[in-house]
Design an enzyme around this catalytic site. Structure first.
Site, PDB file in Angstrom:
ATOM      1  N   ASP A 124      12.206  -1.755   4.050  1.00 47.27           N
ATOM      2  CA  ASP A 124      11.294  -0.608   4.087  1.00 47.27           C
ATOM      3  C   ASP A 124      11.994   0.659   4.568  1.00 47.27           C
ATOM      4  O   ASP A 124      11.344   1.614   4.969  1.00 47.27           O
ATOM      5  CB  ASP A 124      10.105  -0.938   5.005  1.00 47.27           C
ATOM      6  CG  ASP A 124       8.935   0.017   4.854  1.00 47.27           C
ATOM      7  OD1 ASP A 124       8.889   0.742   3.840  1.00 47.27           O
ATOM      8  OD2 ASP A 124       8.080   0.061   5.748  1.00 47.27           O
ATOM      9  N   ASP A 169       0.845  -1.205   0.000  1.00 49.55           N
ATOM     10  CA  ASP A 169       0.000   0.000   0.000  1.00 49.55           C
ATOM     11  C   ASP A 169       0.876   1.248   0.000  1.00 49.55           C
ATOM     12  O   ASP A 169       2.066   1.195   0.334  1.00 49.55           O
ATOM     13  CB  ASP A 169      -0.931   0.013   1.212  1.00 49.55           C
ATOM     14  CG  ASP A 169      -0.199   0.210   2.535  1.00 49.55           C
ATOM     15  OD1 ASP A 169       0.816  -0.495   2.755  1.00 49.55           O
ATOM     16  OD2 ASP A 169      -0.626   1.045   3.348  1.00 49.55           O
ATOM     17  N   ASP A 215       8.112   3.690  -1.362  1.00 54.42           N
ATOM     18  CA  ASP A 215       7.699   3.219  -0.037  1.00 54.42           C
ATOM     19  C   ASP A 215       6.346   2.521  -0.193  1.00 54.42           C
ATOM     20  O   ASP A 215       5.311   3.166  -0.159  1.00 54.42           O
ATOM     21  CB  ASP A 215       7.597   4.412   0.908  1.00 54.42           C
ATOM     22  CG  ASP A 215       7.163   4.056   2.311  1.00 54.42           C
ATOM     23  OD1 ASP A 215       7.192   2.867   2.652  1.00 54.42           O
ATOM     24  OD2 ASP A 215       6.776   4.976   3.054  1.00 54.42           O
ATOM     25  N   GLU A 254       0.113  -1.093   5.657  1.00 57.19           N
ATOM     26  CA  GLU A 254       1.165  -0.703   6.591  1.00 57.19           C
ATOM     27  C   GLU A 254       1.135   0.786   6.872  1.00 57.19           C
ATOM     28  O   GLU A 254       1.397   1.232   7.997  1.00 57.19           O
ATOM     29  CB  GLU A 254       2.534  -1.102   6.014  1.00 57.19           C
ATOM     30  CG  GLU A 254       3.705  -0.957   6.996  1.00 57.19           C
ATOM     31  CD  GLU A 254       4.402   0.404   6.934  1.00 57.19           C
ATOM     32  OE1 GLU A 254       5.320   0.630   7.741  1.00 57.19           O
ATOM     33  OE2 GLU A 254       4.027   1.262   6.092  1.00 57.19           O
TER      34      GLU A 254
END
Length: 408
Positions: free
Chosen positions: A198, A80, A141, A175
């Site tokens: 991440d 996401d 991201d 997330e």
């Protein structure tokens, strides 16, 4: 490795913005589009035990190619993107052999990515940058992390001479709204430890993060004609202002760094009869984190002592500092650190001024440090990622798998 860039470009053009107001998992239907695509791709590269559950959590296995038993490790990223900025119709731009000067992202709106403001750009002179067109975020991201994990697994499949144990990969929804690990099946995943891919710049290796809570403050007032309001009107907007004035002004995101905590007001609305404030509370230190929550309660009591029952506060913990869960298994940090050093990458071990899925997963029994994915300026139109940084992330994943096989 040649598929890394087209793979990433393909992912970022799919809108996967999550929605904190939704109660479903995933929080938006459009996340399924990329999730289903990732399942097909995992099958295509030769991964085994590929699965996707009713909440769009994806898992897959690369079997061990070693005779001895070694720990199963994992790599996790989220698909996401943040609700803070548009992820619709992403049109990435490729800047080859970056010259160290300003990058004009959008001619019409005169949006410029400048090294005078974003000094990190100068680290990547001569490299290939992937940027936005100035109207959306990029989605590095964490679609960079997903592209890197899949590319690393494909490389290991194509190079069986590199010995490794069983490897699990996992991709999660939501997330960005703090729910990425909520329905993650740690037992099914079956790894002794994992790494979230991440982080930001090359070399980042993080095993500390904020303790985090959210606070919702509801203030009830009384509306009376202002000409006759003396000793009768209670203006909820005025009380909201009083509430915020009692928070320490030097403890905000824009005035803190490192391990310094803060209060962040991210939403305020209202009228005379009712006002609402939403804020987040962050601190690396557990005692100071509790003190911050206590301060919110103390301010509430102070205002209510003068205006009874005017203020109601709801505080909910969101995640905690994973340091206490990772330190007992610190060898997992050391393996990642050694992998970077062997690749000529300078490890940057520092606390995260935020959280990752790994924060929650560590408390769910899966110790999970965070490793760089290569991007910068997340959650906005100035987001970019150097291709060379993504390539280094792929190599780091491969080297971690190799070192784990050698050490156990």
């Amino acid at each position: 490795m040649e598929k890394l860039l087209p793979r990433f470009l393909d992912y970022v053009t799919i809108d996967t913005q999550s929605d904190p107001k939704s109660n479903t998992t995933p929080s938006t239907e459009k996340q399924w589009v990329l999730a289903k695509k990732l399942v097909l791709e995992l099958h295509k590269i030769g991964m085994q035990e590929v699965s996707i559950d009713e909440n769009a959590y994806i898992m897959a296995t690369l079997p061990s190619n070693m005779e001895k038993e070694i720990p199963t490790i994992g790599f996790i990223s989220h698909f996401d993107t943040t609700p803070d900025f548009s992820g619709y119709n992403v049109r990435p731009k490729i800047i080859e052999n970056y010259d160290g000067k300003e990058i004009l992202l959008n001619t019409t709106k005169n949006i410029v990515l400048s090294p005078e403001y974003f000094e990190d750009l100068l680290q990547y002179k001569g490299q290939t940058l992937i940027t936005t067109d100035g109207t959306t975020l990029l989605g590095a991201d964490d679609k960079a992390g997903i592209a890197e994990i899949i590319t690393a697994m494909e490389f290991l499949i194509q190079h069986p001479e590199i010995k490794h144990g069983k490897i699990r990969v996992g991709f999660t929804p939501d997330e960005e709204i703090g729910r990425g690990a909520h329905k993650f099946d740690v037992k099914k995943f079956g790894a002794e430890w994992a790494y979230t891919i991440d982080g930001s710049q090359v070399g980042e290796l993080e095993y500390e993060n904020f303790n985090a809570a959210g606070a919702k403050i509801t203030i009830t007032g009384k509306s009376v004609h202002p000409g006759y309001a003396k000793d009768k009107m209670i203006n909820a907007l005025v009380l909201a202002n009083q509430f915020l004035s009692l928070l320490p002004p030097e403890e905000t995101p824009e005035t803190t760094e490192g391990t310094e905590g803060f209060f962040h007001v991210h939403h305020i609305s209202g009228e005379i009869e009712q006002a609402k404030i939403e804020l987040i509370i962050r601190d690396h230190d557990e005692e100071q984190f509790q003190a911050r929550k206590d301060l919110i309660k103390d301010i509430t009591q102070k205002i209510n002592s003068k205006y009874p029952d005017s203020v109601i506060v709801e505080i909910n913990d969101q995640y905690f500092n994973m340091k206490e869960k990772i330190e007992p298994a610190y060898h997992i940090v050391e393996i990642a650190e050694e992998a970077m050093i062997q690749l000529g990458i300078q490890p940057i071990i520092k606390p995260i001024r935020g959280g990752t899925d790994g924060s929650q997963l560590s408390f769910m029994g899966l110790p999970c440090p965070n490793i760089f994915a290569g991007g910068h300026n997340f959650h906005g139109k100035y987001e970019y990622v150097p291709l060379e940084s993504m390539q280094k992330a792929v190599k780091t994943i491969v080297k971690i798998c190799q070192l784990t096989g050698e050490k156990f």
